[in-house]
Design an enzyme around this catalytic site. Structure first.
Site, PDB file in Angstrom:
ATOM      1  N   ILE A 186      -8.685  14.477  -5.266  1.00 48.13           N
ATOM      2  CA  ILE A 186      -7.800  13.564  -5.996  1.00 48.13           C
ATOM      3  C   ILE A 186      -6.415  14.181  -6.047  1.00 48.13           C
ATOM      4  O   ILE A 186      -6.258  15.395  -5.865  1.00 48.13           O
ATOM      5  CB  ILE A 186      -8.331  13.257  -7.424  1.00 48.13           C
ATOM      6  CG1 ILE A 186      -8.572  14.550  -8.215  1.00 48.13           C
ATOM      7  CG2 ILE A 186      -9.596  12.427  -7.353  1.00 48.13           C
ATOM      8  CD1 ILE A 186      -9.103  14.313  -9.625  1.00 48.13           C
ATOM      9  N   ASP A 187      -5.424  13.359  -6.282  1.00 46.84           N
ATOM     10  CA  ASP A 187      -4.040  13.831  -6.278  1.00 46.84           C
ATOM     11  C   ASP A 187      -3.788  14.879  -7.345  1.00 46.84           C
ATOM     12  O   ASP A 187      -4.497  14.947  -8.359  1.00 46.84           O
ATOM     13  CB  ASP A 187      -3.079  12.662  -6.512  1.00 46.84           C
ATOM     14  CG  ASP A 187      -3.081  11.657  -5.375  1.00 46.84           C
ATOM     15  OD1 ASP A 187      -3.401  12.060  -4.244  1.00 46.84           O
ATOM     16  OD2 ASP A 187      -2.765  10.480  -5.625  1.00 46.84           O
ATOM     17  N   LYS A 188      -2.744  15.661  -7.148  1.00 42.22           N
ATOM     18  CA  LYS A 188      -2.350  16.707  -8.085  1.00 42.22           C
ATOM     19  C   LYS A 188      -2.231  16.172  -9.513  1.00 42.22           C
ATOM     20  O   LYS A 188      -2.764  16.765 -10.450  1.00 42.22           O
ATOM     21  CB  LYS A 188      -1.014  17.315  -7.644  1.00 42.22           C
ATOM     22  CG  LYS A 188      -0.395  18.276  -8.650  1.00 42.22           C
ATOM     23  CD  LYS A 188       0.982  18.731  -8.198  1.00 42.22           C
ATOM     24  CE  LYS A 188       1.651  19.591  -9.266  1.00 42.22           C
ATOM     25  NZ  LYS A 188       3.018  20.003  -8.865  1.00 42.22           N
TER      26      LYS A 188
ATOM     27  N   ARG B 251      -2.457   3.419  -6.495  1.00 46.55           N
ATOM     28  CA  ARG B 251      -1.018   3.457  -6.730  1.00 46.55           C
ATOM     29  C   ARG B 251      -0.288   2.447  -5.840  1.00 46.55           C
ATOM     30  O   ARG B 251       0.607   1.728  -6.303  1.00 46.55           O
ATOM     31  CB  ARG B 251      -0.495   4.878  -6.493  1.00 46.55           C
ATOM     32  CG  ARG B 251      -1.158   5.900  -7.409  1.00 46.55           C
ATOM     33  CD  ARG B 251      -0.932   7.323  -6.958  1.00 46.55           C
ATOM     34  NE  ARG B 251       0.449   7.751  -7.132  1.00 46.55           N
ATOM     35  CZ  ARG B 251       0.895   8.945  -6.749  1.00 46.55           C
ATOM     36  NH1 ARG B 251       0.091   9.803  -6.161  1.00 46.55           N
ATOM     37  NH2 ARG B 251       2.165   9.259  -6.959  1.00 46.55           N
TER      38      ARG B 251
END
Length: 355
Positions: free
Chosen positions: A165-167, A268
């Site tokens: 998953i993204d930062k 997103r």
């Protein structure tokens, strides 16, 4: 022993889940092989080991055991003998090829661990694995330290990532602790058999209580740091996001998202495409006031919420998968992180005061 010859079969690497535009990019390798009519019978583990020289005998063996090697559409054991004309499909799981991983004593929230898997509730702000600009201080460095301190002996060459998953996204991740678990979990993620729900705050008041967003997702043609949606199918890859409204805050909405596909930045990009960018998502221009009223008090209120929630409002809330060894269904939930909960409380108080 007959060796496979490069000229004797065809190969296809163009699967959707090995693309750089997928969330699991670099974690899977999908091979499609048509065995040449001149091929002599040969055990499939030897065939694949010679063919894929960067693999190990154990990796091939565990890949077969996990059911990730199919011949003519059926899973086979490692002693199956390939025959002319066989159609072989292989899903290999392999972690990103980072440089040497340095174990680092970084706190991580382990919610479950056994001999096969490790489930972590990642905090926002932590990069999952080393890469350009983030060569240390990552989740992988922290896991390497945890394994080292606990004397874990594993047959894996690298930390067993099967998804990421993204930062600035918080929430649940599962990590494999051995080659068989890695292969078994990789197949579940590749086949979209896992159960994952995300929580997100998006700008605006969604018209419907639930819905589906469809549209190919690919790299933005001008801004390579963003993903874009292409409804005409001219670019990108097929992507579907289902959502359900959980609570409305007049100018912001809390939604639950279920992904039918797994493209990079899917939630997103999809919500920005329909005019409801994620709250405080800087990369997609959600870190400015997109909905609301033109009053100083409201503007100050939103800035205060940005300070409370200084990242895009996205949380990997649930994670479900079949345990590689016990075959039992495992299911985990991560509570609302403190920063997102504080933002909700702030919105509720603001709207209550307006009544």
């Amino acid at each position: 022993m007959e060796h496979p010859n490069e000229d004797l079969f065809e190969e296809d690497f163009s699967t959707t889940d090995t693309s750089s535009d997928d969330e699991n990019s670099g974690l899977f390798e999908h091979l499609s092989i048509t065995v040449d009519k001149k091929q002599e019978p040969l055990r499939i583990d030897k065939f694949l080991l010679i063919y894929r020289q960067n693999s190990s005998r154990n990796k091939i063996s565990q890949t077969c055991r996990a059911g990730n090697v199919l011949v003519n559409g059926q899973p086979v054991k490692q002693n199956y003998r390939v025959k002319p004309g066989d159609e072989i499909s292989v899903l290999l799981a392999h972690p990103p090829r980072e440089n040497v991983i340095i174990p680092q004593n970084i706190p991580i929230n382990i919610v479950y661990e056994d001999d096969d898997v490790l489930v972590i509730d990642k905090e926002a702000g932590m990069v999952v694995h080393p890469g350009f600009g983030n060569w240390d201080g990552t989740l992988v460095n922290a896991v390497a330290y945890h394994f080292e301190q606990n004397g874990l002996k594993t047959d894996l060459d690298r930390i067993g990532l099967v998804h990421r998953i993204d930062k600035d996204t918080s929430g649940l991740l599962v990590i494999a602790k051995n080659e068989y678990a890695l292969s078994h979990l990789a197949k579940q993620f590749f086949d979209r058999k896992t159960k994952r729900l995300y929580w997100a705050f998006v700008w605006g008041n969604l018209e419907d209580d639930q819905g589906t967003i469809r549209g190919n997702i690919g790299r933005h043609l001008k801004n390579r740091m963003q993903m874009a949606v292409y409804e005409d199918g001219s670019h990108g890859k097929h992507a579907v996001t289902h959502y359900k409204v959980l609570e409305r805050f007049r100018y912001m909405t809390w939604v639950e998202c279920k992904l039918e596909t797994g493209r990079t930045h899917q939630i997103r990009a999809h919500f920005r495409h329909i005019g409801h960018t994620l709250f405080n998502d800087e990369r997609y221009e959600g870190n400015v006031i997109l909905r609301g009223i033109n009053l100083p008090k409201y503007k100050q209120f939103v800035q205060n919420v940005f300070e409370i929630l200084p990242r895009h409002a996205l949380h990997a809330h649930t994670l479900g998968f079949i345990h590689p060894t016990t075959k039992e269904e495992m299911y985990f939930e991560s509570p609302m992180p403190h920063d997102m909960q504080s933002a909700i409380d702030k919105w509720r108080n603001y709207l209550s005061a307006q009544q």
